[in-house]
Motif scaffolding. Sequence first.
Motif, PDB file in Angstrom:
ATOM      1  N   VAL A  53       0.852  -1.186   0.000  1.00  0.00           N
ATOM      2  CA  VAL A  53       0.000   0.000   0.000  1.00  0.00           C
ATOM      3  C   VAL A  53       0.894   1.243   0.000  1.00  0.00           C
ATOM      4  N   LEU A  54       0.677   2.138  -0.959  1.00  0.00           N
ATOM      5  CA  LEU A  54       1.507   3.340  -1.071  1.00  0.00           C
ATOM      6  C   LEU A  54       0.614   4.564  -1.264  1.00  0.00           C
ATOM      7  N   PHE A  55       1.065   5.681  -0.730  1.00  0.00           N
ATOM      8  CA  PHE A  55       0.284   6.912  -0.814  1.00  0.00           C
ATOM      9  C   PHE A  55       1.036   7.938  -1.653  1.00  0.00           C
ATOM     10  N   VAL A  56       0.367   8.439  -2.666  1.00  0.00           N
ATOM     11  CA  VAL A  56       1.004   9.320  -3.642  1.00  0.00           C
ATOM     12  C   VAL A  56       0.169  10.586  -3.722  1.00  0.00           C
ATOM     13  N   THR A  57       0.654  11.654  -3.129  1.00  0.00           N
ATOM     14  CA  THR A  57      -0.185  12.851  -3.020  1.00  0.00           C
ATOM     15  C   THR A  57       0.464  14.080  -3.655  1.00  0.00           C
ATOM     16  N   ASN A  58      -0.344  14.859  -4.304  1.00  0.00           N
ATOM     17  CA  ASN A  58       0.133  16.108  -4.900  1.00  0.00           C
ATOM     18  C   ASN A  58       0.103  17.268  -3.925  1.00  0.00           C
ATOM     19  N   ASN A  59      -0.463  17.060  -2.761  1.00  0.00           N
ATOM     20  CA  ASN A  59      -0.556  18.150  -1.789  1.00  0.00           C
ATOM     21  C   ASN A  59       0.814  18.389  -1.169  1.00  0.00           C
ATOM     22  N   SER A  60       1.385  19.539  -1.489  1.00  0.00           N
ATOM     23  CA  SER A  60       2.755  19.842  -1.056  1.00  0.00           C
ATOM     24  C   SER A  60       2.817  20.558   0.276  1.00  0.00           C
ATOM     25  N   THR A  61       1.670  20.802   0.900  1.00  0.00           N
ATOM     26  CA  THR A  61       1.719  21.586   2.146  1.00  0.00           C
ATOM     27  C   THR A  61       2.358  20.792   3.282  1.00  0.00           C
ATOM     28  N   LYS A  62       2.385  19.469   3.133  1.00  0.00           N
ATOM     29  CA  LYS A  62       2.949  18.632   4.193  1.00  0.00           C
ATOM     30  C   LYS A  62       4.185  17.880   3.701  1.00  0.00           C
ATOM     31  N   SER A  63       5.082  17.590   4.634  1.00  0.00           N
ATOM     32  CA  SER A  63       6.217  16.710   4.367  1.00  0.00           C
ATOM     33  C   SER A  63       5.764  15.271   4.634  1.00  0.00           C
ATOM     34  N   VAL A  84       4.954   6.757   1.821  1.00  0.00           N
ATOM     35  CA  VAL A  84       4.366   8.050   1.468  1.00  0.00           C
ATOM     36  C   VAL A  84       5.235   8.790   0.444  1.00  0.00           C
ATOM     37  N   PHE A  85       4.645   9.189  -0.650  1.00  0.00           N
ATOM     38  CA  PHE A  85       5.331   9.988  -1.660  1.00  0.00           C
ATOM     39  C   PHE A  85       4.512  11.247  -1.914  1.00  0.00           C
ATOM     40  N   GLY A  86       5.049  12.391  -1.493  1.00  0.00           N
ATOM     41  CA  GLY A  86       4.339  13.653  -1.689  1.00  0.00           C
ATOM     42  C   GLY A  86       5.052  14.516  -2.716  1.00  0.00           C
ATOM     43  N   SER A  87       4.328  15.495  -3.260  1.00  0.00           N
ATOM     44  CA  SER A  87       4.964  16.347  -4.269  1.00  0.00           C
ATOM     45  C   SER A  87       6.025  17.251  -3.649  1.00  0.00           C
ATOM     46  N   SER A  88       5.930  17.510  -2.335  1.00  0.00           N
ATOM     47  CA  SER A  88       6.986  18.290  -1.686  1.00  0.00           C
ATOM     48  C   SER A  88       8.289  17.483  -1.679  1.00  0.00           C
ATOM     49  N   TYR A  89       8.180  16.203  -1.355  1.00  0.00           N
ATOM     50  CA  TYR A  89       9.342  15.317  -1.386  1.00  0.00           C
ATOM     51  C   TYR A  89       9.863  15.171  -2.817  1.00  0.00           C
ATOM     52  N   ALA A  90       8.943  14.951  -3.753  1.00  0.00           N
ATOM     53  CA  ALA A  90       9.346  14.782  -5.162  1.00  0.00           C
ATOM     54  C   ALA A  90      10.065  16.028  -5.679  1.00  0.00           C
ATOM     55  N   SER A  91       9.593  17.205  -5.263  1.00  0.00           N
ATOM     56  CA  SER A  91      10.219  18.448  -5.724  1.00  0.00           C
ATOM     57  C   SER A  91      11.621  18.603  -5.146  1.00  0.00           C
ATOM     58  N   ALA A  92      11.762  18.253  -3.875  1.00  0.00           N
ATOM     59  CA  ALA A  92      13.072  18.344  -3.229  1.00  0.00           C
ATOM     60  C   ALA A  92      14.052  17.365  -3.894  1.00  0.00           C
ATOM     61  N   VAL A  93      13.580  16.166  -4.170  1.00  0.00           N
ATOM     62  CA  VAL A  93      14.430  15.174  -4.833  1.00  0.00           C
ATOM     63  C   VAL A  93      14.805  15.649  -6.237  1.00  0.00           C
ATOM     64  N   TYR A  94      13.845  16.273  -6.913  1.00  0.00           N
ATOM     65  CA  TYR A  94      14.134  16.788  -8.259  1.00  0.00           C
ATOM     66  C   TYR A  94      15.267  17.815  -8.207  1.00  0.00           C
ATOM     67  N   ILE A  95      15.188  18.703  -7.219  1.00  0.00           N
ATOM     68  CA  ILE A  95      16.205  19.755  -7.116  1.00  0.00           C
ATOM     69  C   ILE A  95      17.577  19.161  -6.817  1.00  0.00           C
ATOM     70  N   GLU A  96      17.602  18.120  -5.995  1.00  0.00           N
ATOM     71  CA  GLU A  96      18.884  17.513  -5.647  1.00  0.00           C
ATOM     72  C   GLU A  96      19.424  16.620  -6.766  1.00  0.00           C
ATOM     73  N   LYS A  97      18.563  15.744  -7.285  1.00  0.00           N
ATOM     74  CA  LYS A  97      19.046  14.713  -8.215  1.00  0.00           C
ATOM     75  C   LYS A  97      19.090  15.183  -9.672  1.00  0.00           C
ATOM     76  N   ILE A  98      18.084  15.919 -10.096  1.00  0.00           N
ATOM     77  CA  ILE A  98      18.019  16.295 -11.514  1.00  0.00           C
ATOM     78  C   ILE A  98      18.706  17.641 -11.738  1.00  0.00           C
ATOM     79  N   LEU A  99      18.304  18.643 -10.973  1.00  0.00           N
ATOM     80  CA  LEU A  99      18.967  19.949 -11.111  1.00  0.00           C
ATOM     81  C   LEU A  99      20.378  19.912 -10.558  1.00  0.00           C
ATOM     82  N   GLN A 100      20.598  19.033  -9.594  1.00  0.00           N
ATOM     83  CA  GLN A 100      21.890  18.950  -8.894  1.00  0.00           C
ATOM     84  C   GLN A 100      22.321  20.321  -8.377  1.00  0.00           C
TER      85      GLN A 100
END
Lengths: 308, 308
Positions: A53-63, A84-100
Amino acid sequence: MSLKVDSRDKAQEIIDKYDYFLFDCDGVIWRGDHILPKVAETLDLLKKNNKTVLFVTNNSTKSRDDYLGKFEKIGISGITKDEVFGSSYASAVYIEKILQLPKDKKVWVLGEAGIEKELQELGYTTIGGTDPRLTADGVTFDPDHELLNNLDKDVGAVIVGLTMNLNYLKLSITMQYLIKDNKSIPFIATNIDSTFPTKDKLLIGAGSIIESVSYASGRKPDAVCGKPNQSMLNAIKADNEGLKASPGKGLMVGDRLNTDMKFGRDGGLDTLLVLTGIETEDRVLAQEKSVAPTYYADKLGDLFEMTQ
Amino acid sequence: MSLKVDSRDKAQEIIDKYDYFLFDCDGVIWRGDHILPKVAETLDLLKKNNKTVLFVTNNSTKSRDDYLGKFEKIGISGITKDEVFGSSYASAVYIEKILQLPKDKKVWVLGEAGIEKELQELGYTTIGGTDPRLTADGVTFDPDHELLNNLDKDVGAVIVGLTMNLNYLKLSITMQYLIKDNKSIPFIATNIDSTFPTKDKLLIGAGSIIESVSYASGRKPDAVCGKPNQSMLNAIKADNEGLKASPGKGLMVGDRLNTDMKFGRDGGLDTLLVLTGIETEDRVLAQEKSVAPTYYADKLGDLFEMTQ
C-alpha cells in the motif's frame, strides 16, 4: 469504457488481481480532516492480504513526516515514511538529483512547510515559505517590503506549490525571482492541480497559484513534480522491484482523471477512479476508451464493504 | 519600423499632426506616485495648442473621481472627469449597457474601491471588494469563513481586477461564484495586463490574478473591458465626434505593445510608445511592420523638452 465496482465479485476481483495499491489522498482517503467511509477498513483488508500500500499525493503543504501525523490523527495507524510519496518530497528530490543544485544555493519557496522540511532534510536552505515577515502585515501590501527590495543573490531555484497563506507580496516576490537574471533561475511546480477539494467545496489549487506567477513572469514551469509526471512513479518503482518488473500488478486509485488516472496509465498501471473527489460518473463515462479508467467506484471503502 | 522621436522637428511634427492625444497613465504619466519628467509641461503645451487630451487607464483600483485626486496630488491640475476613462468605469458601463444586469442584482468584486465606486454610481450593489471581513484575518485562511460558506444568491456578475490586498480567501470565494449555477454568472475582467509597473519594479498585474481564478474555475472571462478591447475607445469616440470621424487625427500614447499600442492601432489611431514603462527599445524595433508603433520616444516629456 470503465467498469463500475458495484458487486462483491468485482470488488474481490480487484483485491485478488493487484499486488500494489497506490492511493491519492485528498478526495480518496480523506477530504480535509475527515477520513472517508470505510477507508481504514479497506487499507487493513489490503494489508492483511499482503498487498503493498503506497500513498502518492500532490498536496505539497505537508512533508512525509507530517503525513504520518495526519494518518494517525484521522485514525489510520501503522503507515511508514517509505509508504508516502508527496509532491513536496518529489520536488526536493528533483532539485537535488536532476537539477543537482549545489547545497550552498538557496531555494525560494512559495508554499508551505512541507516543501521547506523536505528541502531542509536534504541539506538546502529555504527562504520565503512560512517566513512570518511575509504574512505579518497581511492586509496592506508594502511595495517597499525588505524581501521584495532585497532579492537574495544565492537563490538557485524557485518552487511554487499550494499555500493558503497567499498574498500579493508573496506572488510579487516570487515573480521577481522568476524574471531575475534573464529568467534563468529554474522554476519548479510541485503540481498543477487547478483546485483543492475540501470536505464540502473546491478551493484554489496549487496549479491556480502557479498560473498566476507563470503569466506574470511569462514563464512556464521547467518541471512539474507531482502527478501525472512520471518522476514520482519512477522513484516508487525503484523501491518496489515487483512493480517495476510488472506495472500491470499495480492499481492507481485516485479522484482526478487528468492527474491520478493519467499518472497510473502513463506508468503502465491499471486505474480506479473514486467519486469522492472532484469527478462525476458522467465525466468518467464520457472519457474516450484510450483514457478511461480501468474501474470506477462510488468510494474506496466499497472494496471493503462489498466483500464483507 | 517605428520612428524615434529624437529631434525638435519630429516632436513638433507630432504636436502639429494630431488633434486628440490619448494617454495611458501608469508608465507614461507616472510610475507609482511619481510623475515622470516634464509630463505636466507636455500636457500644458498640448492644451495650449488646443489639443484634446484624454487619459485611458487599465488600472481598475481607482474610480474616475479617484484619478482626479491623483492627478492633483502629483502636480497635474485641471483634469476633468470626462477626460478620464478607466477600466473600472468601462467594466461598470459594460455591466449596465451590454449585460443589462438588473439593478437589483449584485456584483461580486475581486478588486479595489475603484470598481465598487463606479458600479455604485450606476446604482448597483457590490459585495466582496474592500469588505474588511475579507482581510481582517489575512494570515490564516478560514475554510469555514462566512462569505465562503454563504454565497449570495443575488450575485449576477463577477468582476475581477487588480488588488494588492489579495489572499486565498478572496480567490476561493471568487472561484465559488465562477463555478456556481453551472458556470453561468458572467465573468468580467477589467483588463489582462500581466504585470503592474511601479517606480522601480514590476509587480503582479490584474491579468495574473484573473489567470488564477480562470484556471481554477475552468473559465475564460466573458469580457475584458480594458485596453486593447475597443469598447473603451468606442465610448471615447462617442464623446469626441472629431475623433470618431477621423481616427487618424488621434495618437495613442502608451508603454505596452500588447495593450496600449494594439488598442490605438485597432481603433485606427496612430501610436507612440514611450520607454518609461515595461518595453525596451530592442523590443520595439523587433516588432513586425504591421504591429510596430508609429513612433517611439524615451519619454513623453520629450515632446516638451525637444520643442523648447
